[in-house]
Design a protein around this motif. Structure first.
Motif, PDB file in Angstrom:
ATOM      1  N   VAL A  48      10.000  -2.307   7.887  1.00 55.39           N
ATOM      2  CA  VAL A  48       9.625  -1.139   6.987  1.00 55.39           C
ATOM      3  C   VAL A  48      10.547  -1.113   6.061  1.00 55.39           C
ATOM      4  CG1 VAL A  48       9.403   1.205   6.697  1.00 55.39           C
ATOM      5  CG2 VAL A  48       8.082  -0.162   8.359  1.00 55.39           C
ATOM      6  N   HIS A  49      12.001  -0.985   6.388  1.00 59.02           N
ATOM      7  CA  HIS A  49      13.201  -0.609   5.497  1.00 59.02           C
ATOM      8  C   HIS A  49      13.415  -1.981   4.303  1.00 59.02           C
ATOM      9  CE1 HIS A  49      16.910   0.525   3.771  1.00 59.02           C
ATOM     10  NE2 HIS A  49      17.383  -0.621   4.005  1.00 59.02           N
ATOM     11  N   THR A  50      13.179  -3.260   4.875  1.00 61.96           N
ATOM     12  CA  THR A  50      13.619  -4.236   3.967  1.00 61.96           C
ATOM     13  C   THR A  50      12.070  -4.776   2.923  1.00 61.96           C
ATOM     14  OG1 THR A  50      12.712  -5.688   5.841  1.00 61.96           O
ATOM     15  CG2 THR A  50      14.942  -5.460   5.467  1.00 61.96           C
ATOM     16  N   ARG A  51      11.001  -4.340   3.603  1.00 56.57           N
ATOM     17  CA  ARG A  51       9.909  -4.558   2.776  1.00 56.57           C
ATOM     18  C   ARG A  51       9.199  -3.328   2.100  1.00 56.57           C
ATOM     19  NH1 ARG A  51       7.875  -7.731   7.796  1.00 56.57           N
ATOM     20  NH2 ARG A  51       9.248  -9.537   7.725  1.00 56.57           N
ATOM     21  N   ARG A  52       9.845  -2.245   2.117  1.00 55.28           N
ATOM     22  CA  ARG A  52       9.444  -1.196   1.454  1.00 55.28           C
ATOM     23  C   ARG A  52       9.036  -1.332   0.203  1.00 55.28           C
ATOM     24  NH1 ARG A  52      14.886  -0.442   1.977  1.00 55.28           N
ATOM     25  NH2 ARG A  52      16.088   0.232   0.233  1.00 55.28           N
ATOM     26  N   ILE A  53       9.741  -2.280  -0.655  1.00 58.35           N
ATOM     27  CA  ILE A  53       9.213  -2.393  -1.918  1.00 58.35           C
ATOM     28  C   ILE A  53       7.866  -2.925  -2.051  1.00 58.35           C
ATOM     29  CG2 ILE A  53      10.082  -4.904  -2.244  1.00 58.35           C
ATOM     30  CD1 ILE A  53      10.529  -2.026  -4.875  1.00 58.35           C
ATOM     31  N   SER A  54       7.201  -3.486  -0.852  1.00 55.57           N
ATOM     32  CA  SER A  54       5.655  -4.067  -1.066  1.00 55.57           C
ATOM     33  C   SER A  54       4.879  -2.844  -0.659  1.00 55.57           C
ATOM     34  CB  SER A  54       5.566  -5.129  -0.190  1.00 55.57           C
ATOM     35  OG  SER A  54       5.626  -4.523   1.183  1.00 55.57           O
ATOM     36  N   TYR A  55       5.074  -1.677  -0.445  1.00 55.02           N
ATOM     37  CA  TYR A  55       4.563  -0.546  -0.246  1.00 55.02           C
ATOM     38  C   TYR A  55       3.720  -0.123  -1.499  1.00 55.02           C
ATOM     39  CZ  TYR A  55       2.498   3.946   0.803  1.00 55.02           C
ATOM     40  OH  TYR A  55       1.842   4.923   1.111  1.00 55.02           O
ATOM     41  N   ASP A  56       2.382   0.128  -1.518  1.00 55.18           N
ATOM     42  CA  ASP A  56       1.641   0.621  -2.733  1.00 55.18           C
ATOM     43  C   ASP A  56       1.560   1.915  -2.402  1.00 55.18           C
ATOM     44  OD1 ASP A  56      -0.318   1.258  -4.609  1.00 55.18           O
ATOM     45  OD2 ASP A  56      -1.459  -0.341  -3.951  1.00 55.18           O
ATOM     46  N   ARG A  57       2.096   2.520  -3.323  1.00 53.13           N
ATOM     47  CA  ARG A  57       2.278   4.118  -3.414  1.00 53.13           C
ATOM     48  C   ARG A  57       0.706   4.747  -3.442  1.00 53.13           C
ATOM     49  NH1 ARG A  57       7.667   5.658  -6.184  1.00 53.13           N
ATOM     50  NH2 ARG A  57       8.916   3.608  -6.057  1.00 53.13           N
ATOM     51  N   ASP A  58      -0.122   4.167  -4.068  1.00 52.07           N
ATOM     52  CA  ASP A  58      -1.462   4.684  -4.347  1.00 52.07           C
ATOM     53  C   ASP A  58      -2.351   4.408  -2.949  1.00 52.07           C
ATOM     54  OD1 ASP A  58      -0.947   5.173  -6.695  1.00 52.07           O
ATOM     55  OD2 ASP A  58      -1.462   3.437  -7.384  1.00 52.07           O
ATOM     56  N   ARG A  59      -1.854   3.880  -1.739  1.00 51.18           N
ATOM     57  CA  ARG A  59      -2.380   3.559  -0.671  1.00 51.18           C
ATOM     58  C   ARG A  59      -1.831   4.442   0.373  1.00 51.18           C
ATOM     59  NH1 ARG A  59      -5.764  -1.358  -0.976  1.00 51.18           N
ATOM     60  NH2 ARG A  59      -6.267  -0.806   1.307  1.00 51.18           N
ATOM     61  N   PRO A  60      -2.853   4.595   1.589  1.00 54.54           N
ATOM     62  CA  PRO A  60      -1.946   5.220   2.768  1.00 54.54           C
ATOM     63  C   PRO A  60      -0.974   4.606   3.610  1.00 54.54           C
ATOM     64  CG  PRO A  60      -4.422   5.270   2.756  1.00 54.54           C
ATOM     65  CD  PRO A  60      -4.128   4.537   1.755  1.00 54.54           C
ATOM     66  N   LEU A  61       0.101   5.209   4.050  1.00 58.62           N
ATOM     67  CA  LEU A  61       1.141   4.646   4.649  1.00 58.62           C
ATOM     68  C   LEU A  61       0.956   4.117   5.894  1.00 58.62           C
ATOM     69  CD1 LEU A  61       4.250   4.394   4.801  1.00 58.62           C
ATOM     70  CD2 LEU A  61       4.423   6.612   5.869  1.00 58.62           C
ATOM     71  N   LEU A  62       0.212   5.034   6.945  1.00 55.43           N
ATOM     72  CA  LEU A  62      -0.023   4.556   8.106  1.00 55.43           C
ATOM     73  C   LEU A  62      -0.686   3.170   8.413  1.00 55.43           C
ATOM     74  CD1 LEU A  62      -0.653   7.550  10.121  1.00 55.43           C
ATOM     75  CD2 LEU A  62       1.548   6.273   9.852  1.00 55.43           C
ATOM     76  N   PRO A  63      -1.688   2.795   7.680  1.00 53.89           N
ATOM     77  CA  PRO A  63      -2.243   1.522   7.835  1.00 53.89           C
ATOM     78  C   PRO A  63      -1.332   0.322   7.427  1.00 53.89           C
ATOM     79  CG  PRO A  63      -3.829   2.843   6.794  1.00 53.89           C
ATOM     80  CD  PRO A  63      -2.411   3.665   6.997  1.00 53.89           C
ATOM     81  N   TRP A  64      -0.358   0.371   6.443  1.00 52.41           N
ATOM     82  CA  TRP A  64       0.544  -0.382   6.022  1.00 52.41           C
ATOM     83  C   TRP A  64       1.482  -0.527   7.023  1.00 52.41           C
ATOM     84  CZ3 TRP A  64       5.949   0.476   4.915  1.00 52.41           C
ATOM     85  CH2 TRP A  64       6.616  -0.876   4.323  1.00 52.41           C
ATOM     86  N   LEU A  65       2.015   0.855   7.663  1.00 49.90           N
ATOM     87  CA  LEU A  65       2.920   0.612   8.838  1.00 49.90           C
ATOM     88  C   LEU A  65       2.528  -0.140   9.977  1.00 49.90           C
ATOM     89  CD1 LEU A  65       5.597   1.786  10.076  1.00 49.90           C
ATOM     90  CD2 LEU A  65       4.342   3.638  10.970  1.00 49.90           C
ATOM     91  N   PHE A  66       1.320   0.141  10.481  1.00 50.15           N
ATOM     92  CA  PHE A  66       0.914  -0.466  11.552  1.00 50.15           C
ATOM     93  C   PHE A  66       0.420  -1.894  11.457  1.00 50.15           C
ATOM     94  CE2 PHE A  66       0.491   4.113  12.883  1.00 50.15           C
ATOM     95  CZ  PHE A  66       1.197   3.935  14.190  1.00 50.15           C
TER      96      PHE A  66
END
Length: 167
Positions: A48-66
């Motif tokens: 999560v820490h190293t790939r956080r740049i790939s997180y889309d701010r417009d999408r929900p967090l939990l599906p990305w995390l899981f």
């Protein structure tokens, strides 16, 4: 997550602390009571820490995390030689109310941080991780009655703090 992406290190650290119990519960349901659970949680937090740049701010967090957690679990099963279906492997949390869930988790962690560490840990184990009083007592090296009393007193203290905030 968004605040962490904006450079707020305190918010990023709070996020990692808040999602760790969610990950433990996720792995416990699917991997069982295995020593690898903590390793999987740590691997996922690092990802999560190293790939956080790939997180889309417009999408929900939990599906990305899981999704990250699921891939880490699959990698673990491959390394350990486990084959066959995994119970609930495809079941990921729904995207609805994700922000509310994360905010609730952060609020809960903030409340628990006001309790003594041992007492907060017992409450987490029972009410967030779903362990029985017998399991908690055994893992903590205390009697079941002592565990029940500590949990009850901790919950009572939390209820008082919540009432004080509401006033």
């Amino acid at each position: 997550m968004v605040e962490g992406l904006a450079g707020d290190a305190v918010a990023h650290a709070a996020l990692l602390r808040a999602v760790a119990p969610l990950l433990r519960a996720f792995y416990r349901r699917r991997v069982g009571h295995d020593d690898a659970i903590e390793d999987l949680v740590q691997e996922t937090l690092i990802a999560v820490h190293t790939r956080r740049i790939s997180y889309d701010r417009d999408r929900p967090l939990l599906p990305w995390l899981f999704a990250i957690a699921r891939y880490k679990m699959i990698d673990h099963f491959r390394r350990s030689g486990r084959t066959g279906p995994v119970a609930d492997a495809e079941e990921l949390p729904a995207a609805t109310d994700t922000e509310e869930q994360v905010n609730a988790r952060l609020d809960l962690e903030q409340l628990l941080s006001t309790l003594p560490e041992r007492q907060a840990g017992l409450i987490r184990e029972m009410h967030l991780e779903g362990r029985s009083v017998a399991e908690i007592a055994h893992r903590s090296g205390i009697g079941e009655s002592a565990a029940k009393v500590s949990i009850h007193r901790g919950l009572k203290a939390l209820a008082l703090r919540i009432r004080q905030v509401g006033q």
